[in-house]
Scaffold this motif. Sequence first.
Motif, PDB file in Angstrom:
ATOM      1  N   ASP A 146       1.628   5.401   5.676  1.00  0.00           N
ATOM      2  CA  ASP A 146       1.634   5.656   4.226  1.00  0.00           C
ATOM      3  C   ASP A 146       2.808   4.933   3.562  1.00  0.00           C
ATOM      4  O   ASP A 146       2.935   4.959   2.342  1.00  0.00           O
ATOM      5  CB  ASP A 146       1.686   7.158   3.931  1.00  0.00           C
ATOM      6  CG  ASP A 146       2.891   7.847   4.537  1.00  0.00           C
ATOM      7  OD1 ASP A 146       3.350   7.413   5.623  1.00  0.00           O
ATOM      8  OD2 ASP A 146       3.396   8.803   3.937  1.00  0.00           O
TER       9      ASP A 146
ATOM     10  N   TYR B  35      -0.174   2.150   0.241  1.00  0.00           N
ATOM     11  CA  TYR B  35      -1.537   2.214   0.777  1.00  0.00           C
ATOM     12  C   TYR B  35      -2.340   3.259   0.006  1.00  0.00           C
ATOM     13  O   TYR B  35      -1.792   3.981  -0.827  1.00  0.00           O
ATOM     14  CB  TYR B  35      -1.497   2.519   2.284  1.00  0.00           C
ATOM     15  CG  TYR B  35      -0.752   1.439   3.031  1.00  0.00           C
ATOM     16  CD1 TYR B  35      -1.256   0.140   3.086  1.00  0.00           C
ATOM     17  CD2 TYR B  35       0.473   1.690   3.636  1.00  0.00           C
ATOM     18  CE1 TYR B  35      -0.568  -0.872   3.736  1.00  0.00           C
ATOM     19  CE2 TYR B  35       1.176   0.679   4.290  1.00  0.00           C
ATOM     20  CZ  TYR B  35       0.647  -0.597   4.333  1.00  0.00           C
ATOM     21  OH  TYR B  35       1.324  -1.600   4.964  1.00  0.00           O
ATOM     22  N   ASP B  36      -3.617   3.315   0.296  1.00  0.00           N
ATOM     23  CA  ASP B  36      -4.503   4.172  -0.492  1.00  0.00           C
ATOM     24  C   ASP B  36      -4.752   5.485   0.240  1.00  0.00           C
ATOM     25  O   ASP B  36      -5.454   5.514   1.257  1.00  0.00           O
ATOM     26  CB  ASP B  36      -5.833   3.459  -0.759  1.00  0.00           C
ATOM     27  CG  ASP B  36      -6.614   4.165  -1.842  1.00  0.00           C
ATOM     28  OD1 ASP B  36      -6.643   3.659  -2.974  1.00  0.00           O
ATOM     29  OD2 ASP B  36      -7.158   5.266  -1.564  1.00  0.00           O
TER      30      ASP B  36
ATOM     31  N   ALA C  52      -1.060  -6.076   1.393  1.00  0.00           N
ATOM     32  CA  ALA C  52      -1.120  -4.812   0.646  1.00  0.00           C
ATOM     33  C   ALA C  52      -0.654  -5.005  -0.801  1.00  0.00           C
ATOM     34  O   ALA C  52      -1.213  -4.419  -1.729  1.00  0.00           O
ATOM     35  CB  ALA C  52      -0.268  -3.757   1.344  1.00  0.00           C
TER      36      ALA C  52
ATOM     37  N   GLN D  42      -6.172   0.156   2.656  1.00  0.00           N
ATOM     38  CA  GLN D  42      -5.495   0.961   3.683  1.00  0.00           C
ATOM     39  C   GLN D  42      -5.517   0.208   5.006  1.00  0.00           C
ATOM     40  O   GLN D  42      -6.547  -0.351   5.395  1.00  0.00           O
ATOM     41  CB  GLN D  42      -6.178   2.317   3.861  1.00  0.00           C
ATOM     42  CG  GLN D  42      -5.552   3.195   4.931  1.00  0.00           C
ATOM     43  CD  GLN D  42      -4.116   3.633   4.602  1.00  0.00           C
ATOM     44  OE1 GLN D  42      -3.854   4.122   3.514  1.00  0.00           O
ATOM     45  NE2 GLN D  42      -3.186   3.452   5.534  1.00  0.00           N
ATOM     46  N   VAL D  43      -4.377   0.199   5.668  1.00  0.00           N
ATOM     47  CA  VAL D  43      -4.318  -0.420   6.990  1.00  0.00           C
ATOM     48  C   VAL D  43      -4.436   0.660   8.068  1.00  0.00           C
ATOM     49  O   VAL D  43      -3.905   1.766   7.915  1.00  0.00           O
ATOM     50  CB  VAL D  43      -3.031  -1.266   7.163  1.00  0.00           C
ATOM     51  CG1 VAL D  43      -1.780  -0.423   7.092  1.00  0.00           C
ATOM     52  CG2 VAL D  43      -3.058  -2.067   8.458  1.00  0.00           C
TER      53      VAL D  43
END
Length: 331
Positions: free
Chosen positions: A136, A165-166, A226, A237-238
């Motif tokens: 995150d 990130y999402d 990102a 998102q990774v």
Amino acid sequence: MADLPQSFDPSFSSLWWPRDDKPATDTRLPSAGPVKIAVIGGTGLYKIDGYVPIGRVNPLTPWGYPSAPIVILEHGGVPVAFLARHGEHHQIAPHEIPARANIAALRSLGVRSVVSFSAVGSLQEEVRPMDFVVPDQVIDRTKGNRPFTFFEDGLVGHVPFADPYDDKIAQVVRNCAQHMEGEGVVLHSKGTAVCIEGPQFSTRAESHMYRSWGGSVISMSLLPEAKLAREAELAFQVICMATDYDCWREGEGDVDVAMVMARMGGNAENARRLVGAVLDELARPEHADLVSAKHLEGASVGAVAFCTKPEGRNPEALKKAQYLFPGFLEQ
Ligand SMILES: CSC[C@H]1O[C@H](OP(=O)(O)O)[C@H](O)[C@@H]1O
Ligand SMILES: Nc1ncnc2[nH]cnc12
């Protein structure tokens, strides 16, 4: 000429031409509508099982060509775009990745949500090789050599990046992994990723320093993808898979490529199953707004409009931005 999706802007149709100038005869674009979801595959993830390839496109963006032709896959009527970050033969080093072209090309196809995949070193005892991590946070240790913004040369924009990130996609990943726990999938639901410049791995002193900073995992490819996705208003998102303990852990061999490849190979099946489950879940109607990144719409226009006054906007820079956002800041 290949069939184009209904929503595709015809002014970009000439961009659907492969790099070597051969007609795109292998391109049959999905009947199911625009391709909203993409997967960026990293080390060891060069395809997704269960999805049928139905076309390949190689859009020329204002930032050049993507790392590889984008493969359009379909599963249960849902189209997904797949892009190999390091090229089809892993011939592009982390600092050479055309990240702007990658993100812009995906967006030009209609993509609004991206699940990216990265092989990482673990910086914490409890993150064991083969474990998955959904970070995150990220600490940027790239050296400023990589292009990292779409807004420059007379067009300034500052998008929020506090949460890189999402979390909505992250929640989908966490739920999927929870259902796969008994099948050998171990997932850490949060973490701070460190992105180094590479291509060399870290020194031992650096590795210890990143641990002292609270880093959970380390990679060379987590940024600027990102940042650019955020500017392009894509939900991004990774998912990381640990392959090694970098070089901080006593009694453990220092990371090298053979170790990364062997561990990725050993866990590739789990990685593909996890990615497949996430894609199936994202395709459900209740995630339609998330997949369309409705929660990010308009953020970049605002970030630029409040910054560069109309009389200061470079028309060339504006034209490039309009590739991402047709009609962007047109009077
Ligand atoms: C092949 S070891 C180093 C390589 O692995 C990671 O790749 P990716 O994040 O694309 O999966 C790391 O970032 C390096 O590029
Ligand atoms: N230890 C490590 N450092 C940077 N990138 C990596 N990718 C996989 N393992 C890594």
